[in-house]
Scaffold this active site. Structure first.
Site, short mmCIF file in Angstrom:
data_model
loop_
_atom_site.label_atom_id
_atom_site.label_comp_id
_atom_site.label_asym_id
_atom_site.label_seq_id
_atom_site.Cartn_x
_atom_site.Cartn_y
_atom_site.Cartn_z
N LYS A 117 83.53 4.15 -81.90
CA LYS A 117 82.52 5.17 -82.16
C LYS A 117 82.17 5.83 -80.84
O LYS A 117 82.32 5.23 -79.78
CB LYS A 117 81.24 4.53 -82.74
CG LYS A 117 80.33 5.49 -83.47
CD LYS A 117 80.76 5.64 -84.92
CE LYS A 117 79.79 6.45 -85.74
NZ LYS A 117 80.00 6.21 -87.17
N1 GLU Z 1 81.59 8.89 -89.15
C1 GLU Z 1 82.14 8.41 -90.38
C2 GLU Z 1 81.77 6.97 -90.61
O1 GLU Z 1 80.77 6.50 -90.12
C3 GLU Z 1 83.64 8.69 -90.49
C4 GLU Z 1 84.50 8.12 -89.40
C5 GLU Z 1 85.94 8.59 -89.47
O2 GLU Z 1 86.29 9.38 -90.33
O3 GLU Z 1 86.69 8.17 -88.59
O4 GLU Z 1 82.42 6.25 -91.34
#
Ligand code: GLU
Length: 427
Positions: A117
């Site tokens: 992240k």
């Molecule tokens: N931000 C989204 C999540 O928390 C999607 C992450 C992604 O598509 O890599 O799952």
């Protein structure tokens, strides 16, 4: 007492802060991991955490510095995968927890990814479009040393969108002399984006809700839904519930709280929110007090905003039968216990909001094969992956008499630690 606290020198989690919540969730799964528990410490520390300075020239000629992060929590099962968040409250501890939840989510869905992240501590609403572009490009360059189509693939999260992904893709491509469509997902369609990605997270929330409602013998037709957060996730989920016959009776977002016992009319609500940037002031229904949102008479509650929203007090007041975690990490562990004792079913974030990363996976596969699928194919495959994953988690919960969250962590951590064990320790 949580035995996992304070194992790292660089964060000081509390029982209700994001990393502390994550550690407590891991703690609960250890009894079900058997021999693999030997490797559990792997889950309690991120593999790699990068903090970057992001200086940009503002439109008025001054220079401002922002703090950015990219955390790769675990890469045992594949490259890092997870979104990038722009928010004034972003900090290392939060990004660590969000990266760890991605590891668990990707493994729970059996996607061939680890977890990562990123984020920048910034209020993007205070920036012009040009400033936002410069911020995004400089951040991408700074984290460019650890991202890549086979290394770590960012995507949208809170306050980031397809345009920001396009700038990230372009910056990475310029720096590497390539056209690297696979370096980020959630891109615009003509840049290798996937049909269905924008609404995928909300669709996943709906699919898990539909399945859970079926098991609870809760009829969606006429069911009352309250949703917190009306961005990409909350609005798409609410719309699908409405199309299935449910009534959206309360909405809370950053601008305010509105209620309407008869159910909001989406044909008017959506254009209003797009014009005004929030639900506050919408003509239908009534404005309500912020805290009263948690007392709403409803069958389904969808927290789809930020983490840490459901504490013990709110858990004791919630009237819903079903809580669908569109947000990452919305429920404190002790609040989880209260909901469980009160017979309220929680579909945990790591399954409930996994529709987004699942279609991100489809996008990445389509980019690699340069062959693009129809929206129907995407939605059908998404539905099947989510339903299968939820069934597996439900069976695990029934087998061990544990909550869906602990069951999802059991399935996921079993896969992660099996990969860890098979790969072995280097050197
Ligand atoms: N931000 C989204 C999540 O928390 C999607 C992450 C992604 O598509 O890599 O799952």
């Amino acid at each position: 007492m949580n035995t996992l606290m304070n194992t790292l020198s660089y964060v000081q989690p509390t029982t209700t802060s994001p990393w502390g919540v994550y550690l407590a969730q891991v703690d609960r799964v250890l009894p079900y991991l058997g021999e693999l528990a030997r490797w559990a410490e792997t889950l309690k520390r991120p593999k790699r955490a990068l903090i970057v300075d992001v200086p940009i020239e503002m439109d008025d000629g001054t220079v401002q510095h922002f703090e950015g992060y990219r955390v790769q929590h675990n890469l045992s099962r594949g490259p890092g995968k997870g979104g990038v968040r722009y928010h004034p409250q972003v900090n290392l501890e939060e990004v660590m927890a969000l990266a760890a939840w991605m590891t668990v989510k990707n493994a729970a869905l059996n996607l061939p990814y680890g977890g990562a992240k990123g984020g920048i501590r910034v209020d993007p609403k205070q920036l012009s479009l040009k400033e936002l572009e410069r911020l995004t490009r400089r951040y991408t360059s700074e984290i460019g040393i650890i991202i890549g189509p086979n290394q770590d693939i960012p995507a949208p999260d809170v306050n980031t969108n397809p345009q920001i992904m396009a700038w990230m893709m372009d910056t990475y491509s310029m720096n590497t002399g390539t056209t690297a469509t696979g370096v980020v997902t959630g891109k615009p369609i003509h840049l290798g984006g996937s049909l269905g990605r924008v609404k995928a997270t909300g669709r996943g929330v709906f699919v898990t809700g539909r399945e859970a409602a079926r098991r609870l013998h809760l009829d969606l037709n006429g069911a009352r839904v309250a949703v917190q957060g009306f961005g990409n996730v909350g609005s798409a989920a609410a719309e699908l519930f409405q199309q299935a016959g449910a009534k959206i009776v309360a909405i809370q977002d950053h601008s305010g709280t509105i209620t309407h016992p008869k159910g909001f009319d989406f044909a008017e609500l959506m254009p209003y929110v797009q014009r005004h940037g929030g639900v506050q002031g919408f003509a239908q229904g009534e404005a309500a007090d912020h805290e009263s949102f948690w007392d709403t008479d409803c069958e389904i509650l969808i927290p789809a905003a930020l983490e840490g929203q459901i504490n013990v007090d709110r858990a004791g007041r919630i009237k819903a039968r079903l809580v669908l975690e569109g947000a990452n990490g919305p429920t404190h562990p002790d609040a989880d216990d209260v909901l469980h004792e009160r017979g309220i079913l929680v579909v945990p974030d790591v399954i409930c909001n996994a529709g987004g990363v699942t279609v991100s996976y489809f996008e990445w596969v389509q980019d690699f094969s340069s062959f693009f699928w129809t929206e129907d194919e995407i939605n059908l495959r998404l539905d099947k992956i989510i339903v299968d994953a939820l069934r597996r988690v439900w069976d695990t919960a029934d087998h061990h008499h544990i909550t869906l969250r602990t069951a999802a962590f059991t399935v996921a951590c079993g896969r992660i630690l099996a990969a860890r064990q098979e790969r072995g320790l280097y050197p």
